[in-house]
Structures are given as structure tokens and as C-alpha cells.
Design a protein around this motif. Sequence first.
Motif, PDB file in Angstrom:
ATOM      1  N   GLY A  14      67.629 -33.503 -18.495  1.00  0.00           N
ATOM      2  CA  GLY A  14      68.604 -33.311 -19.559  1.00  0.00           C
ATOM      3  C   GLY A  14      69.784 -34.257 -19.455  1.00  0.00           C
ATOM      4  N   LEU A  15      69.486 -35.537 -19.311  1.00  0.00           N
ATOM      5  CA  LEU A  15      70.513 -36.563 -19.151  1.00  0.00           C
ATOM      6  C   LEU A  15      70.281 -37.687 -20.154  1.00  0.00           C
ATOM      7  N   ALA A  16      71.304 -38.478 -20.350  1.00  0.00           N
ATOM      8  CA  ALA A  16      71.172 -39.680 -21.176  1.00  0.00           C
ATOM      9  C   ALA A  16      72.043 -40.770 -20.583  1.00  0.00           C
ATOM     10  N   SER A  17      71.507 -41.981 -20.534  1.00  0.00           N
ATOM     11  CA  SER A  17      72.250 -43.144 -20.059  1.00  0.00           C
ATOM     12  C   SER A  17      72.369 -44.143 -21.197  1.00  0.00           C
ATOM     13  N   ALA A  18      73.525 -44.741 -21.296  1.00  0.00           N
ATOM     14  CA  ALA A  18      73.771 -45.723 -22.360  1.00  0.00           C
ATOM     15  C   ALA A  18      74.368 -46.990 -21.771  1.00  0.00           C
ATOM     16  N   ASN A  19      73.885 -48.114 -22.242  1.00  0.00           N
ATOM     17  CA  ASN A  19      74.451 -49.420 -21.897  1.00  0.00           C
ATOM     18  C   ASN A  19      74.893 -50.106 -23.178  1.00  0.00           C
ATOM     19  N   LEU A  20      76.154 -50.456 -23.241  1.00  0.00           N
ATOM     20  CA  LEU A  20      76.684 -51.215 -24.369  1.00  0.00           C
ATOM     21  C   LEU A  20      76.887 -52.648 -23.914  1.00  0.00           C
ATOM     22  N   ILE A  21      76.163 -53.560 -24.522  1.00  0.00           N
ATOM     23  CA  ILE A  21      76.185 -54.961 -24.111  1.00  0.00           C
ATOM     24  C   ILE A  21      76.935 -55.778 -25.149  1.00  0.00           C
ATOM     25  N   ILE A  22      77.865 -56.604 -24.666  1.00  0.00           N
ATOM     26  CA  ILE A  22      78.581 -57.545 -25.519  1.00  0.00           C
ATOM     27  C   ILE A  22      78.296 -58.942 -24.977  1.00  0.00           C
TER      28      ILE A  22
ATOM     29  N   VAL B 216      69.996 -46.882 -25.151  1.00  0.00           N
ATOM     30  CA  VAL B 216      70.096 -45.491 -24.704  1.00  0.00           C
ATOM     31  C   VAL B 216      68.739 -45.041 -24.188  1.00  0.00           C
ATOM     32  N   VAL B 217      68.730 -44.464 -22.997  1.00  0.00           N
ATOM     33  CA  VAL B 217      67.516 -43.912 -22.413  1.00  0.00           C
ATOM     34  C   VAL B 217      67.811 -42.481 -21.984  1.00  0.00           C
ATOM     35  N   GLY B 218      66.944 -41.536 -22.390  1.00  0.00           N
ATOM     36  CA  GLY B 218      67.140 -40.176 -21.924  1.00  0.00           C
ATOM     37  C   GLY B 218      66.684 -39.126 -22.897  1.00  0.00           C
ATOM     38  N   ASP B 219      67.190 -37.935 -22.689  1.00  0.00           N
ATOM     39  CA  ASP B 219      66.793 -36.759 -23.445  1.00  0.00           C
ATOM     40  C   ASP B 219      67.551 -36.735 -24.767  1.00  0.00           C
ATOM     41  N   VAL B 220      67.036 -37.472 -25.742  1.00  0.00           N
ATOM     42  CA  VAL B 220      67.702 -37.598 -27.033  1.00  0.00           C
ATOM     43  C   VAL B 220      66.677 -37.506 -28.149  1.00  0.00           C
ATOM     44  N   ASP B 221      67.164 -37.153 -29.331  1.00  0.00           N
ATOM     45  CA  ASP B 221      66.363 -37.240 -30.550  1.00  0.00           C
ATOM     46  C   ASP B 221      66.665 -38.595 -31.175  1.00  0.00           C
ATOM     47  N   ALA B 222      65.688 -39.469 -31.202  1.00  0.00           N
ATOM     48  CA  ALA B 222      65.927 -40.847 -31.614  1.00  0.00           C
ATOM     49  C   ALA B 222      66.473 -40.946 -33.039  1.00  0.00           C
TER      50      ALA B 222
ATOM     51  N   ALA C 136      75.326 -35.690 -19.190  1.00  0.00           N
ATOM     52  CA  ALA C 136      74.378 -34.699 -19.678  1.00  0.00           C
ATOM     53  C   ALA C 136      74.187 -34.916 -21.178  1.00  0.00           C
ATOM     54  N   SER C 137      72.974 -34.713 -21.642  1.00  0.00           N
ATOM     55  CA  SER C 137      72.640 -35.073 -23.031  1.00  0.00           C
ATOM     56  C   SER C 137      73.565 -34.448 -24.052  1.00  0.00           C
ATOM     57  N   GLN C 138      74.041 -33.207 -23.789  1.00  0.00           N
ATOM     58  CA  GLN C 138      74.879 -32.538 -24.786  1.00  0.00           C
ATOM     59  C   GLN C 138      76.245 -33.219 -24.952  1.00  0.00           C
ATOM     60  N   TYR C 139      76.619 -34.090 -23.995  1.00  0.00           N
ATOM     61  CA  TYR C 139      77.901 -34.785 -24.095  1.00  0.00           C
ATOM     62  C   TYR C 139      77.759 -36.220 -24.589  1.00  0.00           C
ATOM     63  N   LEU C 140      76.542 -36.643 -24.920  1.00  0.00           N
ATOM     64  CA  LEU C 140      76.345 -38.038 -25.291  1.00  0.00           C
ATOM     65  C   LEU C 140      77.137 -38.412 -26.537  1.00  0.00           C
ATOM     66  N   ASP C 141      77.188 -37.518 -27.503  1.00  0.00           N
ATOM     67  CA  ASP C 141      77.921 -37.796 -28.748  1.00  0.00           C
ATOM     68  C   ASP C 141      79.377 -38.133 -28.445  1.00  0.00           C
ATOM     69  N   GLU C 142      80.037 -37.297 -27.635  1.00  0.00           N
ATOM     70  CA  GLU C 142      81.438 -37.541 -27.281  1.00  0.00           C
ATOM     71  C   GLU C 142      81.593 -38.828 -26.485  1.00  0.00           C
ATOM     72  N   ALA C 143      80.659 -39.080 -25.574  1.00  0.00           N
ATOM     73  CA  ALA C 143      80.744 -40.271 -24.737  1.00  0.00           C
ATOM     74  C   ALA C 143      80.607 -41.538 -25.574  1.00  0.00           C
TER      75      ALA C 143
ATOM     76  N   SER D  78      85.238 -36.040 -16.627  1.00  0.00           N
ATOM     77  CA  SER D  78      85.465 -34.619 -16.899  1.00  0.00           C
ATOM     78  C   SER D  78      84.253 -33.963 -17.549  1.00  0.00           C
ATOM     79  N   MET D  79      83.360 -34.786 -18.128  1.00  0.00           N
ATOM     80  CA  MET D  79      82.103 -34.270 -18.680  1.00  0.00           C
ATOM     81  C   MET D  79      81.026 -34.160 -17.605  1.00  0.00           C
ATOM     82  N   GLY D  80      81.378 -34.528 -16.373  1.00  0.00           N
ATOM     83  CA  GLY D  80      80.389 -34.548 -15.302  1.00  0.00           C
ATOM     84  C   GLY D  80      79.599 -35.839 -15.266  1.00  0.00           C
TER      85      GLY D  80
END
Length: 472
Positions: A66-74, A232-238, A135-142, A114-116
Motif C-alpha cells: 500500500g505504497l506509492a513512489s513518485a519521481n519528478l524529473i526536470i 509513479v510506481v505503486g498501489d494506484v489507480d492509473a 502510503a498510497s492514501q497520501y499520494l494526492d497530498e504529496a 508527517s505523512m510517514g
Amino acid sequence: MPAMRAHSSVERRTGVRRMRLLSAAAAICVLASAGGAAPILDPAHITEQTLDNGFRLVIKAEQQWGLASANLIIRAGSAYEGEGQTGAAHLLEHLLFEATDARDDQRIGPAIESMGGQINAVTTRDFTYLELTVASQYLDEALALLAQAVFEPQITSVAVVREREVVARELTDRLDSAGGALDDLLWASAFSVHPYRRPIGGRPADVTDLTAEDLLDFYGRYYVPANMALVVVGDVDAAALGTRVAELFGAHTGAPVALPEIAPEPRPTDVTVAVDTRPSAATIVSFAWLAPEVEDFDEVCAMDLIYTVLGEGRLGRLHAALEEQDLAVMSDVQYLTQRDRGLMIITALTAPDKETDVRTAVLAEIERLRAEPLTQEQLDEAKRVMRISYAFSNESYSDQAGSLGFYEGLGDYRLAVEYIDRLDAVTPELLQQVAIEYLDPDAYTLAIIRPEPRPGTVEEARATCARLSVQG
């Protein structure tokens, strides 16, 4: 690399080819689990889209954790800094962390924590990236905080003065170390034309001269949606994630970026030797050859196998030639795939009186690669080692986002997906051809850190050796 705000000029290990010795038990487990299984970076799980403003989105949906990782590349690395802007890319990366969460006025780092979760940012020669895992439920805020960081940076004179002092101290500390000094000496000596010659973070004097206007100019040219990508890689709805990313990143505008055309570095025709001294009892020697750029990906894969043959821990040829012969305390092989031709680097730590022997032994192994093609059995073993390393380096969601993001930063994430197939296609003939083309034992750069001479002594002269170019 520390997780929280560990600003560093050192590229992430994703894409940096470094040797690690894996236990036989671990290797067996990896190979057994891989048999008949889907590839780690399975293209069937990957979707991509390009928003109307040119912003790129790559998603690999998984439901294992139940995690999600995101990389923002510039695509805004140090190689694209203009005249008088040396160090701007890295200093700007620092300033991205000035973004604050409007709900509680926390800066982005503590807000993610603070989101862990965890967040980090890194500047390379070719691009800058921010990476986070929550955690996936915080991805939107992140992701909302991530968008704020890159589209609403706090580039003020006050912030610039504060952060450039922090960065200048970091750079000074780095140069005080033998490793940092050696790295800068090697790259500055190996490149005479290409901006890869400059330290990624600049030098302390460069950074202290930077102004808010310098950073705003660099930001305005490169921090535009069409020059960015989110992986983005993880527990998400694409589908849902695609809609949300379009809301957060799609409303911003900016002219498409044409990255500067950088003149290629000329091939060396001789040996360049650069020497520095440090208060130490040991000598460090570091060889560098120009190496394949990402566009020549089959050659990249061949060079990966070359560094594996040379530097795979106790199984590598250099260990047998150096450590086992008591010539060196340690040896290391590095090769970083870059947008333009980078460096294949061999480094050894040795006693001062063994320096010439070490240099001769390294060049003998280079000549061996050029003169003797690998047997199919030797090549298959090197490929097996690389497959194991690939599996281990893509275990976690953050690893996978890093791999996909690394190649997206260089041009196309698909290279990470295709990597094993392209590696398996390398033949003994191609490997030898790449060794002959790039690893010339009579044309390379050699950086040396020697002990400072004791008071009242004169440094020993190094005689020139025939054929194998042990000069200096």
C-alpha cells in the motif's frame, strides 16, 4: 543516500554502474524466482500520457504494498547552466524545499515526513529530480506539494543568500575529502570542451556569486511543463491518478524547451595526467576513458558488461590483478550512462611505492579486453551477474520509479524496460569492438592523489613506460 533532504551532487545509484558482490544464496533465490516470471518492469503494467502542455506522466500500477513512489524529473542539470550560472542547478534544487504546506505552514520536507513518507532531491549533470515515497492514501497530498515546489518556488534574495551559504559549506567539505578532490580533478581533466567538466554543484566561489536573478533566469528556461516528467510506481489507480496529475500539473503553461546543442568532447589522442597531493599515507589513482552516451544504447550495455568483467568484486579481473597481487588495497569501477559521452572510471587505492605497478596492471587488463574476446561462457556469466544486480536494484517501488525516471530524464523510460533484452543481445564481438573503440591504453585521463611530501623530502619522479603509457 539519506532520505530526508540529503542534497548531494552525487548521482543516484540507479543508472550508476557500481560493483557489488552478491552472495551465492541470494543469486540462486533471484534466478529461481525469475524463472518464467513477468519482467520486473513489466510493460503490461505501465501506462503513459503527455498532457496538452507537454508534461509527461508514466505510471506503473502495482498492488503488492500500500505504497506509492513518485519521481519528478526536470531536464535541468548542471550541463545546461549558462555563463556565470555555475552551481545554479544545484542551488535551485535546494530552494525547491522552501515550498510550504498551506494547511500548517510546514515546508515540503517535514510535511511529507508527517505523512510517514520520505522525500529527497538530487541534481545530476543531465537533470534534476525529486523523489518521494508515501502510503498510497497520501499520494494526492504529496503530489500537490510537489507541484507547488516546482511551479511556485521561493526564489528570493533572502532565500538565495541563506541557501548559497549552506551549499558553499557542503562544497568546501566535499573538496576537503580526497574522494571529492579526486572526482573534480578527474572530470575537469577528462573534458576540455563539454560542460561535464564542471563540478555538478559548482565550486564554493561560483555559488557565493549566484544571485536570485541568475536562478530566476535558469528556472524560467528549464522549469516548464514540457521539460518535466512524473513517474509513479505503486498501489494506484492509473486512470484516477492521470486525472489528478492533469489537474495539478496540466494547468501550468510554458514554451517548449529546446535543450542546448552541446558540442561533443573530442576524442583524446594522448594521455593526460593530473596530480594533486593530500595529507595521507596512501595514493589514489583513477583512470578515465570517454564512454558511450545513452543514444548508443547497445554500446552502453556492452560497456556495462565490460565493467562487470573488470570490477565484479572478488570475481573481477581487477581484483585478481591488484588486490590478490598485493598491489592495491581496493579497486573500483564506475560507469554512469549519461545523455552525452560520460566516463568509464577505474580507481585504485595503493601504497605510494606501488603506484607504477598498479598503473601498469590496470592498463594490461585494458589491453587484454581489446586483444582477447570473451568466451561465450565468460560473457554469459557477466550477463548473469548483471541480471541479478538489475533484479536487486529494482526491488522496491522507489527503486523502480528511480530506474524509469533515470532513463526518462535521459530521453525515454523504455530503455529501463528493455535493458535486460538489450543486454542479452550483446555478443563477444560487440563487447570487444566497444573495448577497442573506447578503451585506448594510449589515450586516457589519469588523476592521481599522492601523499604530501614530508618536510625536507623531494617527491620521486615517475618514469615514462613504453607502450602501456604509464606516464607522469
